[in-house]
Design an enzyme around this catalytic site. Structure first.
Site, mmCIF file in Angstrom:
data_model
loop_
_atom_site.group_PDB
_atom_site.id
_atom_site.type_symbol
_atom_site.label_atom_id
_atom_site.label_comp_id
_atom_site.label_asym_id
_atom_site.label_seq_id
_atom_site.Cartn_x
_atom_site.Cartn_y
_atom_site.Cartn_z
ATOM 1 N N ARG A 166 15.507 -0.487 8.036
ATOM 2 C CA ARG A 166 14.689 0.702 7.784
ATOM 3 C C ARG A 166 14.661 1.101 6.308
ATOM 4 N NH1 ARG A 166 17.132 5.253 9.202
ATOM 5 N NH2 ARG A 166 17.644 4.590 11.296
ATOM 6 N N TYR A 213 -9.098 14.518 1.185
ATOM 7 C CA TYR A 213 -9.281 13.739 2.416
ATOM 8 C C TYR A 213 -8.926 14.644 3.600
ATOM 9 C CZ TYR A 213 -7.831 9.996 5.701
ATOM 10 O OH TYR A 213 -7.662 9.179 6.774
ATOM 11 N N ASP A 229 -3.715 11.500 -5.069
ATOM 12 C CA ASP A 229 -4.169 10.424 -4.185
ATOM 13 C C ASP A 229 -5.064 9.544 -5.059
ATOM 14 O OD1 ASP A 229 -5.584 8.797 -2.408
ATOM 15 O OD2 ASP A 229 -5.593 10.291 -0.815
ATOM 16 N N LYS A 264 -6.521 0.407 2.076
ATOM 17 C CA LYS A 264 -7.887 0.182 1.559
ATOM 18 C C LYS A 264 -7.917 -1.091 0.701
ATOM 19 C CE LYS A 264 -8.270 4.252 3.387
ATOM 20 N NZ LYS A 264 -8.396 4.321 4.833
HETATM 21 C C1 LIG Z 1 -8.633 8.972 0.082
HETATM 22 C C2 LIG Z 1 -7.789 8.584 1.230
HETATM 23 N N1 LIG Z 1 -6.488 8.874 1.195
HETATM 24 C C3 LIG Z 1 -5.678 8.569 2.211
HETATM 25 C C4 LIG Z 1 -6.149 7.943 3.337
HETATM 26 C C5 LIG Z 1 -5.222 7.668 4.463
HETATM 27 O O1 LIG Z 1 -4.904 6.320 4.549
HETATM 28 P P1 LIG Z 1 -4.474 5.673 5.929
HETATM 29 O O2 LIG Z 1 -5.698 5.543 6.753
HETATM 30 O O3 LIG Z 1 -3.821 4.394 5.535
HETATM 31 O O4 LIG Z 1 -3.492 6.605 6.551
HETATM 32 C C6 LIG Z 1 -7.499 7.625 3.423
HETATM 33 C C7 LIG Z 1 -8.043 6.970 4.626
HETATM 34 O O5 LIG Z 1 -9.230 6.895 4.846
HETATM 35 C C8 LIG Z 1 -8.350 7.962 2.340
HETATM 36 O O6 LIG Z 1 -9.674 7.712 2.382
#
Ligand SMILES: Cc1ncc(COP(=O)(O)O)c(C=O)c1O
Length: 390
Positions: free
Chosen positions: A54, A107, A179, A203
């Site tokens: 872990r 988001y 982010d 992504k």
């Molecule tokens: C800008 C952004 N941050 C974070 C995330 C979250 O990522 P995850 O889907 O891997 O949890 C996304 C997902 O679409 C996103 O578009």
């Protein structure tokens, strides 16, 4: 070495693995220790070396090392999804009674986390206009602990003045989180004042729509230890195959991003000329309100952009989207395939800044298909849009 060259090498140590070019995939929970003394020693520095699955294996450490290098930070922490990276970073730094400033363009699941879990824990969130820049200082409270940014916002594409926000936040001792999923290789967060940079590695880093993963990278060892300790205490543990897929994706990230961005620029330029389109949201376009900041702070772009249509009935939009051959209807982005989603309705919520699109809004991801095929798909889509009868 240039960044494009460094990501080919980052986190790889063939000499440790019999010369294998890529780090092996360690499937491990139990790690055997040769003696009680060695076992106890591993507990004194639990995040250095291998102690228990872990806490990480050589596969985890390889990705963390590579991402830290990619982002130009001190050290990274891998998590089981991008959202887990966001919530993990916030939970590590915030405590009851603290105040969080969150960009209004965030988001949606990040907003939901603030409005439910953080609220329940007695942590107050205020949303701020993403374009505020240094003006954010007017919103600071004595207990403001974190300023969270996302630039450009992944649905409305507002570019934030990160250096100005960071300067103001640091003046009151607040932590700046970002982010950085859209910027990925093209925004160096730690040279712009960010303290904690988050990637939804799901992504572009993974890049093939086949794994969920997140990373948290910090500017300093102290912040790394704080977040790592918290993330480990919550028990977050990304899967080893996912870590490997991210490591593999990294090697082609630069070349894929260049192609995604080139295609997106061609598509957005074409879309700007369509009579059905009110606005295209893509910072590399000279017409985009965030263009000057993007040009100042980013070294490139990716394939994600937005489109606001002129007012038209929803069924016409659905006829357009349902019939696409290449732009598939699906959440997420950063994979090889082109995608589209409608973004009006519940996914865009603003509480601190105006968002008044003229008509329906869409989000496109330009994949790696030939641009001519994508343009043809769009053209046929607009034909369906105008021919739809209601
Ligand atoms: C800008 C952004 N941050 C974070 C995330 C979250 O990522 P995850 O889907 O891997 O949890 C996304 C997902 O679409 C996103 O578009």
């Amino acid at each position: 070495m240039k960044k494009e060259t460094r990501i080919l090498h980052a986190g790889r140590h063939p000499e440790r693995f019999h010369g294998a070019v890529n780090p092996p995939v360690y499937h491990a929970s139990t790690i055997l220790h040769p003696s009680v003394a060695a076992m106890e020693k591993s507990g004194k520095t639990p995040f250095e070396g291998v102690r228990y699955g872990r806490f990480g294996t050589p596969t985890t450490f390889a990705l963390e090392e590579a991402v830290a290098e990619l982002e130009g930070g001190h050290r990274a922490i891998a998590t089981s999804s991008g959202l887990a990276a966001i919530t993990g970073a916030l939970m590590a730094v915030l405590k009851a009674g603290d105040h969080l400033l969150m960009t209004d363009s965030t988001y949606f699941p990040t907003r939901k986390f603030c409005d439910t879990v953080l609220k329940g824990l007695g942590i107050e969130t205020s949303y701020y206009d993403p374009t505020l820049g240094a003006g954010i200082a007017a919103l600071f409270k004595p207990n403001t602990r974190v300023v969270f940014t996302e630039s450009p916002g992944s649905l409305t594409f507002d570019v934030q003045d990160i250096p100005a926000i960071a300067k103001a936040a640091h003046a009151i001792g607040a932590v700046v989180m970002m982010d950085n999923t859209w910027g990925v290789l093209n925004f160096q967060p730690f040279t712009k004042g960010v303290d904690v940079s988050i990637q939804a590695a799901t992504k572009y880093i993974v890049g093939h729509a086949d794994a969920m993963l997140g990373t948290i990278t910090t500017a300093t060892p102290e912040m790394w230890l704080k977040i790592k300790t918290s993330v480990a205490t919550f028990g977050h543990s990304p899967g080893t195959e996912e870590l490997y897929l991210a490591l593999r994706g990294l090697r082609t990230l630069a070349v894929r991003l260049r192609q995604h961005a080139a295609t997106a620029l061609e598509l957005t330029t074409w879309l700007e000329g369509r009579p059905e389109v009110d606005r295209v949201l893509y910072p590399p376009l000279a017409s985009d309100p965030g263009h000057a900041l993007w040009k100042r702070d980013f070294t490139g772009a990716c394939g994600l952009f937005g489109v606001i249509l002129k007012p038209m009935p929803r069924p016409a939009v659905e006829a357009m989207l349902d019939g696409f051959s290449h732009f598939k209807l699906g959440f997420s982005w950063g994979g090889f395939e082109s995608l589209v989603i409608p973004t009006d309705g519940h996914s865009i919520i603003r509480t601190a800044s105006a968002w008044t699109p003229a008509g329906p809004s869409l989000r496109f991801h330009a994949g790696l298909e030939d641009t001519a095929d994508l343009l043809e798909d769009l053209e046929q889509g607009f034909e369906r849009l105008s021919c739809a009868e209601f």
